[in-house]
Scaffold this motif. Structure first.
Motif, mmCIF file in Angstrom:
data_model
loop_
_atom_site.group_PDB
_atom_site.id
_atom_site.type_symbol
_atom_site.label_atom_id
_atom_site.label_comp_id
_atom_site.label_asym_id
_atom_site.label_seq_id
_atom_site.Cartn_x
_atom_site.Cartn_y
_atom_site.Cartn_z
ATOM 1 N N LEU A 92 70.868 40.716 127.896
ATOM 2 C CA LEU A 92 71.747 40.169 126.855
ATOM 3 C C LEU A 92 72.005 41.212 125.771
ATOM 4 O O LEU A 92 73.145 41.427 125.351
ATOM 5 C CB LEU A 92 71.117 38.909 126.248
ATOM 6 C CG LEU A 92 71.832 38.328 125.031
ATOM 7 C CD1 LEU A 92 73.276 37.958 125.349
ATOM 8 C CD2 LEU A 92 71.082 37.105 124.492
ATOM 9 N N ARG A 144 76.700 31.620 123.324
ATOM 10 C CA ARG A 144 76.619 31.423 124.765
ATOM 11 C C ARG A 144 75.432 32.191 125.363
ATOM 12 O O ARG A 144 74.704 31.680 126.211
ATOM 13 C CB ARG A 144 77.909 31.878 125.444
ATOM 14 C CG ARG A 144 77.917 31.532 126.911
ATOM 15 C CD ARG A 144 79.082 32.143 127.671
ATOM 16 N NE ARG A 144 80.364 31.822 127.074
ATOM 17 C CZ ARG A 144 81.508 31.813 127.739
ATOM 18 N NH1 ARG A 144 81.517 32.075 129.032
ATOM 19 N NH2 ARG A 144 82.640 31.547 127.120
ATOM 20 N N GLY A 145 75.231 33.422 124.892
ATOM 21 C CA GLY A 145 74.129 34.222 125.411
ATOM 22 C C GLY A 145 72.779 33.571 125.150
ATOM 23 O O GLY A 145 71.897 33.566 126.029
ATOM 24 N N GLU A 162 79.990 34.506 120.019
ATOM 25 C CA GLU A 162 79.830 34.832 121.434
ATOM 26 C C GLU A 162 78.350 34.842 121.843
ATOM 27 O O GLU A 162 78.017 34.564 122.994
ATOM 28 C CB GLU A 162 80.468 36.193 121.717
ATOM 29 C CG GLU A 162 80.840 36.353 123.169
ATOM 30 C CD GLU A 162 81.755 37.554 123.395
ATOM 31 O OE1 GLU A 162 82.210 38.154 122.398
ATOM 32 O OE2 GLU A 162 82.005 37.865 124.573
ATOM 33 N N LEU A 163 77.477 35.173 120.894
ATOM 34 C CA LEU A 163 76.049 35.156 121.198
ATOM 35 C C LEU A 163 75.517 33.738 121.369
ATOM 36 O O LEU A 163 74.453 33.531 121.961
ATOM 37 C CB LEU A 163 75.257 35.895 120.119
ATOM 38 C CG LEU A 163 75.358 37.412 120.224
ATOM 39 C CD1 LEU A 163 74.694 38.073 119.025
ATOM 40 C CD2 LEU A 163 74.712 37.914 121.522
ATOM 41 N N MET A 187 75.271 38.333 132.259
ATOM 42 C CA MET A 187 73.829 38.188 132.441
ATOM 43 C C MET A 187 73.489 37.878 133.901
ATOM 44 O O MET A 187 72.512 38.398 134.444
ATOM 45 C CB MET A 187 73.290 37.119 131.491
ATOM 46 C CG MET A 187 73.400 37.555 130.019
ATOM 47 S SD MET A 187 73.004 36.240 128.836
ATOM 48 C CE MET A 187 71.203 36.204 129.004
#
Lengths: 280, 280, 280, 280
Positions: free
Chosen positions: B241, A229-230, A226-227, B101
């Motif tokens: 984030l 995407r971040g 998921e990170l 975000m």
């Protein structure tokens, strides 16, 4: 008049509701993951800071450089990307740069910004399923399964680039880090096995795209999918800022997708009169 | 049915409508400000990339390190900041990290994220108005004029920190760069003159805050004031984030500003019955 | 310098790319789903307009009133809802009302605003699976299947209301419309069957919530499930506007989730010094 | 580990921080501006509800119909508007309808959605400055002052419609309401005086646009100018939903402003090599 149902409650409940391990702020003190901010400023790089904030510890130098390379690679792919285009439109509507950037970032959803995350999940599956020997076979099985369901494997295929110019420099860096034992190298092996499996028996290969290449980097570095995407959002925010700013400087007002003299085709009903009706 | 008014137009109008100097994308090629992306990956830092994308050229090494320090300094100030809190709430509503975000970034408006931009405009005025000799007098006049209008000077004063721990490391770096001739040093002089003017005759000084300290850095580096906000957005996106991710991992659902057992006070009219009325 | 790869293309491609059946705009003419806008103004209600725009035709009067009742029912559930709270925070950050409202709307995701859509899908399944006789059995099977997976049935259960005051007036209106043959009544039957199945053998019933009640209305009216979320967004936007405006009028600045004197609990590492390190 | 600076505080501080006059929620009770929600459902119209929520009291029937007419008038002006286009793009990026709608709403800023608010401020000035006799002269002075500053008067002029088809039905309704004493009629007089002043000595008149016509309605109804933008957001949200939904149903993926075969023109530097440099 007071709220009827407010039962007395001990105060800690409130501050606990917003408890965090990320930072501690008190008068004269800003701790980020335990480090005083004044020790971090000028001493750690921006990618170090990204890593520290989302994971709690600082990365090693090789890890930091790999993360930086991936963040640099994804900053922009031109104004035809809807995230960039929407941000540019926002800039012509009189919004502040924060709203302009939020508009672009908001669009990096499952389809436009989520392929990296999805590719990381695929790589993760392959890494855990396939041993060293049978990684190619596992990749071929996975490709066959996706093709049977007429689905694309996320991170592969590009409508535009026969070979994405960002692939080689990123994968070369991962390969060197793996050779030196700085990263495991398993996600790299899985990703390139997928690439081989996709090319097999095809006249035209299905090239790895930026989502695939950065997914390999982020997986090797141990980020949760998921990170992925971040991190892509952080990276693309740079391009969104650059394009939004260019549009602001240009000074256009209310800029839609097509120039003003043109009009969208209309495919709806022909002009018609409202039937006479009693008030609803 | 076709659009009635669509007059034939030459095609270039359409691609010109979206013309850009930021990037050129063609099959197998990604140029960012003229540089092939494969040359940038692994070679330039993320702050270099920010600078290149928004300004068109690469920075020198001292400039790059100053930009990096300011970007590192602003990443987070805790979950009580509305940008962070809103992002954490968004994370509990089932949104993707891009939407989380965007929610936080959207809040960095004139009041929460715009003080840096406004401070850069104030510094710019002082730098252009005041000669070396009379900078202190110009700063005192400016402070008097703000006080007469009962307005705060953006970038100064903190509801929390008597002395913001981010001030000294940032200003020390700028001072060293100015001593070495790497930056002009005029915005630094203006900012510290303002700080002195604000302290004059006060028992409790009005400390420079992060907006003021980064405004000095960005002004020394020659960024347009409006970009001060854009750079702060990039920086704070890191904290957004980290916090949004922490909340996602925590797994809370629909988290509002106060715990569920508490209720907001109600200050509206007492319960009342709808007057009988004919249908509107 | 021109784009290298722009191949000449016929112009219609561009306007077709943005083709729509919703509206046709030409000089002096605005057609909405074929109707001239000047015939609609003052003649159709706002819920009529919502229906016309998303579905292409005008509703009958009973349909319109049912839609209006559901839209009225969902406008607000207080500032402890994260969508409202985030909008109120945004209002204190100096954003325009459009950005304030976008902030709140953005939070109405799968968890906070998507339960209606999910409930419509559940109702749809029951309606198509269960005949008249065995609707209760089908509902009991569905409840058992959800309980076995430890999942909640969307649209049922409320952390707050033992019986949601919005349930009865909405369901009464649907029942009357079904009695008169204005709506099929199948979604209503499915929803109340679910309610019975959930209560069976329980000391404390699992009450239908606003998502469940409006899902019944929207399903009876033939809206696609995904539009259930869209209609809820329209409805809740009214409350978001009211709350955002109240906060704007109040004039608070940078309002976070907890008052300024309080601080979130900190659960991270104790203060620590940055290890000495070579530049990354 | 606990927050160091958390001083004990009485609990009411927390619920007061989120105090509201809009709604009171307690178990089994939802009061909106004092009215139980179950009395409102099915009894008041959606525009009544908008009025009640933002202003605290219910409108009269003529007021409600005027508000409804203005809300109906503004729902859509085609996909070339950036708010609609951005929402349609968002729909192709895999976002939920809430995120799609937030994206469109976010763009209704000072330039794209704020002209109504600005026009209400202009009307307000004229109404308070000009007596009945000299309204035309005050309008002419105002037009002259804007022209001297080369600024447009918000609410007048349309790049597209020689006469906006939404003007006459809205102004006719206001005129009838003024004749009957239901609204003061001063904003109408001011708006038409401005229209006359703008046409004077011009071969081509500067027509009132939708922002001007709705500004007259909202001003006559006594809304604060800033709410003009909020009401426009509610209205345009209907069109944003219709267009976003059409795009979702269409199933396009990652739809940018121009079709994929075309590319934006590039106006930046020619391809160049990265200078060799030491690590920054």
């Amino acid at each position: 008049m007071n709220t009827p149902a407010a039962t007395p409650a001990p105060l800690p409940e409130v501050s606990d509701w917003w408890a965090t391990s990320v930072s501690r702020i008190s008068p004269g003190e800003i701790l980020l993951r335990g480090y005083p901010v004044e020790q971090l400023i000028g001493q750690v790089s921006l990618p170090d800071m990204v890593w520290l904030m989302v994971r709690g510890e600082l990365p090693g130098p090789v890890q930091s450089r790999l993360l930086e390379a991936a963040l640099v690679a994804g900053v922009d792919h031109g104004p035809q990307a809807p995230s960039i285009a929407a941000a540019r439109m926002a800039a012509t509507c009189g919004l502040g740069l924060n709203n302009v950037m939020a508009t672009g970032v908001n669009l990096l959803g499952d389809v436009h910004g989520g392929a990296g995350q999805q590719c990381m999940e695929v790589l993760d599956t392959l890494v855990h399923e396939g041993g060293d020997d049978d990684l190619d076979r596992a990749a071929e099985d996975l490709v066959a399964s996706y093709r049977a369901r007429r689905r694309h494997i996320p991170g592969f295929g590009h409508r535009f680039h026969p070979r994405d110019p960002r692939r080689d420099p990123l994968l070369d860096m991962v390969a060197r880090a793996a050779d030196n034992g700085d990263v495991p190298g398993r996600a790299l092996a899985a990703g390139t096995a997928l690439e081989r499996a996709l090319a097999k028996g095809r006249s035209r290969p299905v090239p790895m795209n930026i989502d695939g290449a950065t997914a390999i980097v982020y997986s090797e570095l141990g980020f949760a999918p998921e990170l992925g995407r971040g991190l892509f959002v952080l990276s693309r925010s740079v391009g969104i800022l650059a394009h939004g700013w260019e549009e602001k400087v240009g000074g256009a007002r209310i800029k839609g997708p097509i120039p003003r003299r043109l009009l969208p085709s209309y495919e709806g009903p022909a002009p018609r009169n409202l039937p006479s009706r009693t008030a609803s």
